[in-house]
Design an enzyme around this catalytic site. Structure first.
Site, PDB file in Angstrom:
ATOM      1  NE  ARG A  87      -3.820  -1.889  -0.391  1.00 42.21           N
ATOM      2  CZ  ARG A  87      -3.759  -2.705  -1.440  1.00 42.21           C
ATOM      3  NH1 ARG A  87      -2.866  -2.522  -2.385  1.00 42.21           N
ATOM      4  NH2 ARG A  87      -4.598  -3.707  -1.559  1.00 42.21           N
ATOM      5  CD  GLU A  90      -2.793   0.937  -4.187  1.00 43.59           C
ATOM      6  OE1 GLU A  90      -3.549   0.517  -5.075  1.00 43.59           O
ATOM      7  OE2 GLU A  90      -2.999   0.754  -2.969  1.00 43.59           O
ATOM      8  CB  SER A 113      17.209  14.359   4.411  1.00 37.61           C
ATOM      9  OG  SER A 113      18.091  13.439   5.009  1.00 37.61           O
TER      10      SER A 113
END
Length: 146
Positions: A87, A90, A113
């Site tokens: 997820r 995604e 960073s």
């Protein structure tokens, strides 16, 4: 994702001790997400932190020594198959370019960073179903011109 042997050993000791990552946060004085990153060898502990951790988990000095060594970071060059980790992949597939555009608009040409970085996970209770709140904070690093 293949879990390193040291991770399996740490997770087994954590389970046997009955301690949570939040409990370990209180013992070490470090964030629970950072401690979990040490477990998964995505972060390295100082000698003192490694000793505190292994003492809390009832593990020996040989384990502590391994936790101080620089780690190989990242999941590797494959698409993650674990549903929760996927997820996040995604989310970056869908929102990565929009996030990049907004960051560049607000800060200029550069990156966030992952070295000077914090990550917090909170639970937000909601009558429609509890929510996961993730807060990422990374130092902005502008690209150098030469």
């Amino acid at each position: 994702m293949q879990i390193p042997d040291i991770t399996s050993k740490l997770l087994a000791a954590k389970k046997a001790s009955g301690l949570s990552f939040a409990d370990l946060e209180k013992i070490l004085g470090r964030d629970e997400v950072w401690i979990a990153a040490v477990f998964y060898r995505q972060a390295s502990a100082s000698e003192e932190e490694a000793k505190q951790l292994t003492d809390a988990l009832g593990l020996d000095a040989s384990v502590a020594q391994l936790l101080t060594e620089p780690s190989l970071k990242g999941l590797g060059p494959v698409v993650p198959t674990d549903p929760l980790i996927y997820r996040f992949y995604e989310i970056m597939q869908v929102y990565g370019m929009p996030l990049k555009s907004v960051i560049h608009e607000k800060f200029g040409d550069g990156i966030m960073s992952a070295i000077d970085f914090t990550l917090d996970v909170d639970k937000e209770e909601d009558p429609k179903g509890d929510r996961v709140k993730i807060t990422m904070s990374g130092k902005f690093l502008p690209y150098k011109k030469w």
